[in-house]
Design an enzyme around this catalytic site. Sequence first.
Site, PDB file in Angstrom:
ATOM      1  N   ASN A   9       0.820  -1.376  -0.087  1.00  0.00           N
ATOM      2  CA  ASN A   9       0.031  -0.088   0.011  1.00  0.00           C
ATOM      3  C   ASN A   9       0.916   1.384  -0.132  1.00  0.00           C
ATOM      4  O   ASN A   9       1.604   1.451   0.838  1.00  0.00           O
ATOM      5  CB  ASN A   9      -1.054   0.040   1.269  1.00  0.00           C
ATOM      6  CG  ASN A   9      -1.745   1.259   1.334  1.00  0.00           C
ATOM      7  OD1 ASN A   9      -1.490   2.221   1.063  1.00  0.00           O
ATOM      8  ND2 ASN A   9      -2.913   0.874   1.810  1.00  0.00           N
ATOM      9  N   HIS A  12       0.992   6.403   1.749  1.00  0.00           N
ATOM     10  CA  HIS A  12       1.787   7.164   2.616  1.00  0.00           C
ATOM     11  C   HIS A  12       3.018   7.850   1.974  1.00  0.00           C
ATOM     12  O   HIS A  12       3.641   9.160   2.568  1.00  0.00           O
ATOM     13  CB  HIS A  12       2.138   6.700   3.882  1.00  0.00           C
ATOM     14  CG  HIS A  12       0.919   6.173   4.692  1.00  0.00           C
ATOM     15  ND1 HIS A  12      -0.092   7.450   5.091  1.00  0.00           N
ATOM     16  CD2 HIS A  12       0.192   5.080   4.942  1.00  0.00           C
ATOM     17  CE1 HIS A  12      -1.299   6.938   5.711  1.00  0.00           C
ATOM     18  NE2 HIS A  12      -1.024   5.573   5.762  1.00  0.00           N
ATOM     19  N   HIS A  45      -5.653   3.634  -1.727  1.00  0.00           N
ATOM     20  CA  HIS A  45      -6.920   4.190  -1.140  1.00  0.00           C
ATOM     21  C   HIS A  45      -7.175   5.600  -1.324  1.00  0.00           C
ATOM     22  O   HIS A  45      -6.417   6.284  -1.071  1.00  0.00           O
ATOM     23  CB  HIS A  45      -7.003   3.738   0.367  1.00  0.00           C
ATOM     24  CG  HIS A  45      -8.251   4.209   1.242  1.00  0.00           C
ATOM     25  ND1 HIS A  45      -8.504   3.952   2.722  1.00  0.00           N
ATOM     26  CD2 HIS A  45      -9.541   4.492   0.565  1.00  0.00           C
ATOM     27  CE1 HIS A  45      -9.711   4.255   3.033  1.00  0.00           C
ATOM     28  NE2 HIS A  45     -10.295   4.709   1.814  1.00  0.00           N
ATOM     29  N   ARG A  47      -9.271   8.400  -0.677  1.00  0.00           N
ATOM     30  CA  ARG A  47     -10.139   8.477   0.429  1.00  0.00           C
ATOM     31  C   ARG A  47     -11.011   9.793  -0.263  1.00  0.00           C
ATOM     32  O   ARG A  47     -10.509  10.501  -1.094  1.00  0.00           O
ATOM     33  CB  ARG A  47      -9.466   9.047   1.609  1.00  0.00           C
ATOM     34  CG  ARG A  47      -8.786   7.889   2.136  1.00  0.00           C
ATOM     35  CD  ARG A  47      -8.122   8.354   3.718  1.00  0.00           C
ATOM     36  NE  ARG A  47      -9.410   8.500   4.599  1.00  0.00           N
ATOM     37  CZ  ARG A  47      -9.636   7.531   5.696  1.00  0.00           C
ATOM     38  NH1 ARG A  47      -9.119   6.721   5.792  1.00  0.00           N
ATOM     39  NH2 ARG A  47     -10.592   7.873   6.730  1.00  0.00           N
ATOM     40  N   ARG A  51      -6.890  12.990   1.094  1.00  0.00           N
ATOM     41  CA  ARG A  51      -5.673  13.324   1.872  1.00  0.00           C
ATOM     42  C   ARG A  51      -4.496  12.919   1.682  1.00  0.00           C
ATOM     43  O   ARG A  51      -3.209  13.385   1.903  1.00  0.00           O
ATOM     44  CB  ARG A  51      -6.047  13.026   3.304  1.00  0.00           C
ATOM     45  CG  ARG A  51      -5.966  11.694   3.703  1.00  0.00           C
ATOM     46  CD  ARG A  51      -6.256  11.311   5.202  1.00  0.00           C
ATOM     47  NE  ARG A  51      -7.639  11.638   5.709  1.00  0.00           N
ATOM     48  CZ  ARG A  51      -8.126  10.923   6.767  1.00  0.00           C
ATOM     49  NH1 ARG A  51      -7.536  10.116   7.532  1.00  0.00           N
ATOM     50  NH2 ARG A  51      -9.363  11.415   7.118  1.00  0.00           N
ATOM     51  N   GLU A  72      -8.503   0.679  -3.130  1.00  0.00           N
ATOM     52  CA  GLU A  72      -9.555   0.473  -1.796  1.00  0.00           C
ATOM     53  C   GLU A  72     -10.418   1.637  -1.901  1.00  0.00           C
ATOM     54  O   GLU A  72     -10.000   3.032  -2.131  1.00  0.00           O
ATOM     55  CB  GLU A  72      -8.520   0.917  -0.540  1.00  0.00           C
ATOM     56  CG  GLU A  72      -7.746  -0.407  -0.182  1.00  0.00           C
ATOM     57  CD  GLU A  72      -6.975  -0.128   1.113  1.00  0.00           C
ATOM     58  OE1 GLU A  72      -7.181   0.693   1.618  1.00  0.00           O
ATOM     59  OE2 GLU A  72      -6.289  -1.185   1.495  1.00  0.00           O
ATOM     60  N   THR A 103      -8.357   3.777   8.586  1.00  0.00           N
ATOM     61  CA  THR A 103      -9.525   2.924   8.662  1.00  0.00           C
ATOM     62  C   THR A 103      -9.707   2.081  10.010  1.00  0.00           C
ATOM     63  O   THR A 103      -8.914   1.054  10.238  1.00  0.00           O
ATOM     64  CB  THR A 103      -9.513   1.980   7.331  1.00  0.00           C
ATOM     65  OG1 THR A 103      -9.035   2.594   6.403  1.00  0.00           O
ATOM     66  CG2 THR A 103     -10.941   1.333   7.136  1.00  0.00           C
ATOM     67  N   GLU A 153     -10.981  -9.227   3.233  1.00  0.00           N
ATOM     68  CA  GLU A 153      -9.735  -8.874   3.774  1.00  0.00           C
ATOM     69  C   GLU A 153     -10.119  -8.762   5.494  1.00  0.00           C
ATOM     70  O   GLU A 153     -10.842  -7.971   5.675  1.00  0.00           O
ATOM     71  CB  GLU A 153      -9.299  -7.676   3.312  1.00  0.00           C
ATOM     72  CG  GLU A 153      -8.016  -7.349   3.789  1.00  0.00           C
ATOM     73  CD  GLU A 153      -7.106  -6.048   3.186  1.00  0.00           C
ATOM     74  OE1 GLU A 153      -7.109  -6.121   1.960  1.00  0.00           O
ATOM     75  OE2 GLU A 153      -6.318  -5.704   4.036  1.00  0.00           O
ATOM     76  N   HIS A 192      -3.712  -4.588   7.756  1.00  0.00           N
ATOM     77  CA  HIS A 192      -3.828  -3.405   8.515  1.00  0.00           C
ATOM     78  C   HIS A 192      -2.770  -3.205   9.788  1.00  0.00           C
ATOM     79  O   HIS A 192      -3.273  -4.404  10.609  1.00  0.00           O
ATOM     80  CB  HIS A 192      -5.288  -2.986   9.001  1.00  0.00           C
ATOM     81  CG  HIS A 192      -5.415  -1.446   9.369  1.00  0.00           C
ATOM     82  ND1 HIS A 192      -4.972  -0.822  10.219  1.00  0.00           N
ATOM     83  CD2 HIS A 192      -5.859  -0.640   8.541  1.00  0.00           C
ATOM     84  CE1 HIS A 192      -5.331   0.388  10.303  1.00  0.00           C
ATOM     85  NE2 HIS A 192      -5.927   0.846   9.146  1.00  0.00           N
TER      86      HIS A 192
HETATM   87  N1  PXP Z   1      -6.088  -3.343   4.081  1.00  0.00           N
HETATM   88  C1  PXP Z   1      -6.829  -2.050   3.867  1.00  0.00           C
HETATM   89  C2  PXP Z   1      -8.241  -2.632   3.795  1.00  0.00           C
HETATM   90  C3  PXP Z   1      -6.570  -0.854   4.557  1.00  0.00           C
HETATM   91  O1  PXP Z   1      -7.539   0.017   4.557  1.00  0.00           O
HETATM   92  C4  PXP Z   1      -5.120  -0.594   4.827  1.00  0.00           C
HETATM   93  C5  PXP Z   1      -4.956   0.834   5.236  1.00  0.00           C
HETATM   94  O2  PXP Z   1      -5.087   1.657   4.048  1.00  0.00           O
HETATM   95  C6  PXP Z   1      -4.094  -1.590   4.894  1.00  0.00           C
HETATM   96  C7  PXP Z   1      -4.467  -2.830   4.285  1.00  0.00           C
HETATM   97  C8  PXP Z   1      -2.987  -1.508   5.151  1.00  0.00           C
HETATM   98  O3  PXP Z   1      -2.607  -0.775   6.265  1.00  0.00           O
HETATM   99  P1  PXP Z   1      -1.374  -0.085   6.966  1.00  0.00           P
HETATM  100  O4  PXP Z   1      -1.145   0.862   6.256  1.00  0.00           O
HETATM  101  O5  PXP Z   1      -1.455  -0.262   8.476  1.00  0.00           O
HETATM  102  O6  PXP Z   1      -0.292  -1.470   6.569  1.00  0.00           O
END
Ligand code: PXP
Length: 247
Positions: A9, A12, A45, A47, A51, A72, A103, A153, A192
């Site tokens: 992901n 960030h 994602h 949003r 952001r 996402e 989330t 998930e 997550h």
């Molecule tokens: N899976 C989903 C569905 C998420 O919303 C997120 C965060 O955007 C992640 C995985 C990844 O989480 P993390 O950034 O904490 O590794």
Amino acid sequence: MRQLRLGVNIDHVATVRNARGGSLPDPLRAALLAAEAGADGITAHLREDRRHIRDADIERLATKIPLPLNFEMAATEEMVAIALRHRPHACCIVPERREEVTTEGGLDAVRQHDQLKPMVARLRDAGCRVSLFVEADPAQLEAAVSLGAPVVELHTGAYCEADGEARAHHLRRIRAAAARCAELGLECHAGHGLDYDTVAPIAAIPNVVELNIGHFLIGEAIFVGLDAAIRRMRAAMDEAVAAGSAA
Ligand code: PXP
């Protein structure tokens, strides 16, 4: 040996970019590097408040990365329209509240059943693999089946944040939910909050086939580089799978 996919992901990277405005660091560059480092997919994602990831990022990711894109999205008409325009490989429906930092909990697929049903159908009809980001709760898994979502998930946030017996309790629930997915014919993913320490017990669960990991990898990249962070995570996952297969 079981194949366990790693979805990286890159949200960030966009968070850092947006802190200054401008175009650097570029999430697309991170995605291309993640592909080189052994990621099996890229997760982003979009949003509602934009952001981190922006519409133009999705456009570029959808057309320029050599890996499947996991989009996402909140369960809104706006996001469904964007998904239908880009037709990403996968759409993961997540709950979204503007004021949350990330989330915070799973989607309530039981309560939102009637709202979700047509959305899941439209995304599926467009050829997207639809997953629902849910807590490890049997009622949510059954709702996913009834909605026609082929994938869930499982939210690992509470497991990652807890310590000791509380963490063990969350892990048992995630394991039980993954086993229930197998009975229900659902493909099981998890994610997550995962890091080098928390990933192994989740990766070792027999029927989990994909992990989505972001925040930790992007943070770790500050110290060791994104390539090294992804390779180490990949190795930790592969070791856990191998240990599980040998057991
Ligand atoms: N899976 C989903 C569905 C998420 O919303 C997120 C965060 O955007 C992640 C995985 C990844 O989480 P993390 O950034 O904490 O590794």
